[in-house]
Write a protein that holds these residues in place. Structure first.
Motif, short mmCIF file in Angstrom:
data_model
loop_
_atom_site.label_atom_id
_atom_site.label_comp_id
_atom_site.label_asym_id
_atom_site.label_seq_id
_atom_site.Cartn_x
_atom_site.Cartn_y
_atom_site.Cartn_z
N TRP A 118 -29.42 12.28 6.69
CA TRP A 118 -28.72 12.35 6.57
C TRP A 118 -28.18 11.23 8.28
O TRP A 118 -28.74 10.63 8.88
N LYS A 119 -27.92 12.52 8.46
CA LYS A 119 -27.11 12.92 10.04
C LYS A 119 -28.32 12.76 11.42
O LYS A 119 -28.24 12.10 11.70
N TYR A 122 -29.03 8.84 11.01
CA TYR A 122 -28.36 7.78 12.13
C TYR A 122 -28.36 8.16 13.14
O TYR A 122 -27.85 7.26 13.86
N GLU A 123 -28.51 9.38 13.59
CA GLU A 123 -27.88 10.00 15.29
C GLU A 123 -29.40 9.28 15.79
O GLU A 123 -29.33 8.67 16.74
N LEU A 125 -31.35 6.56 14.75
CA LEU A 125 -30.93 4.80 14.84
C LEU A 125 -29.86 4.91 16.56
O LEU A 125 -30.31 3.35 16.76
N LEU A 126 -29.30 5.52 16.15
CA LEU A 126 -28.01 4.46 17.28
C LEU A 126 -29.28 5.22 18.71
O LEU A 126 -28.47 4.51 19.74
N ARG A 132 -35.31 2.17 14.68
CA ARG A 132 -34.15 1.28 14.19
C ARG A 132 -34.94 -0.14 13.87
O ARG A 132 -35.11 -1.06 12.97
#
Length: 245
Positions: A118-119, A122-123, A125-126, A132
């Protein structure tokens, strides 16, 4: 009446969740083409009949299916179980949003699963545009899958529902290149198919018999995964998928 209104405890329907995301390390390859740093190096070999995501369980992460078939199911507030789909190789499970998983995922066959961190995900993705874009493509594919399921449920005839389901299995198994005489493997039970199609198991059995009697399909024995069906006439199966109330 109050009991019917209460949200059922997932543990009453599913065994304890299998913890796939303990002690993960980074760096891997990915069928989903996500960056290496979002994956665990190890692919988990999971036996059939194992619950890998429990409805209501705390979200630990997601995983992609390297091989095998799973069943996604959900218990409604009135205690009914519905089946959401039968994902297989190349698909991703567990990206449901929120703090809890919204469905349960159980292996129907021996499966190989690759965890997603997860971590790191998500990082990425940002800060990464291409990631993305891939994630948006994945969301679009999930929406299309949900719409396809709704379209099946909207059919009036049980035969049409079953025929459309079998056509989808052909596309999933052969990437749309199914032909007369091909054999498809159905690792799910007939009761699972009936639940997915929102019809009674007896109705599903009668629909299957009608397709057999019409020389559209025939039984082809069993594999180590489940029931085998031979498609005798795909054109006739497609015609059966056209709704007839």
């Amino acid at each position: 009446m109050n009991n019917m209104a209460e949200k059922p405890e997932a543990g009453k329907f599913f065994p304890e969740q299998m913890m796939l995301f303990k002690e993960l390390v980074e760096v891997s390859t990915s069928l989903f083409l996500w960056p290496e740093d979002v994956h665990d190096r190890t692919v988990r070999n999971v036996p059939a009949g194992r619950v890998v995501v429990r409805q209501g369980g705390k979200q630990e992460g997601a995983f992609e299916i390297v091989s095998g078939t799973l069943k996604l199911s959900q218990v409604t507030e009135d205690g009914r179980q519905i089946i959401l789909g039968f994902p297989s190789a190349g698909e991703v499970i567990g990206l449901t949003g929120g703090k809890e998983y919204r469905y349960a995922a159980e292996t129907l066959t021996i499966a190989r699963l690759r965890p997603v961190l997860w971590k790191a995900f998500y990082e990425r993705l940002l800060r990464n545009h291409s990631t993305r874009e891939k994630f948006l493509d994945w969301i679009d594919a999930q929406e299309q899958r949900a719409q396809d399921h709704i379209a099946i449920l909207s059919l009036q005839s049980a035969v049409s529902k079953l025929a459309t389901f079998l056509l989808s299995r052909i596309s999933q198994q052969r990437k749309g290149t199914g032909h007369d005489g091909m054999i498809i493997d159905l690792p799910m039970t007939q009761r699972d198919i009936a639940t997915y199609l929102a019809i009674a198991p007896e109705t599903c059995s009668r629909a299957m018999k009608k397709l057999r009697d019409g020389a559209t399909i025939e039984d082809a024995g069993r594999s180590d995964k489940g029931q085998l069906l031979k498609i005798l006439n795909r054109e006739r199966l497609s015609e059966s998928g056209m709704d007839h109330a």
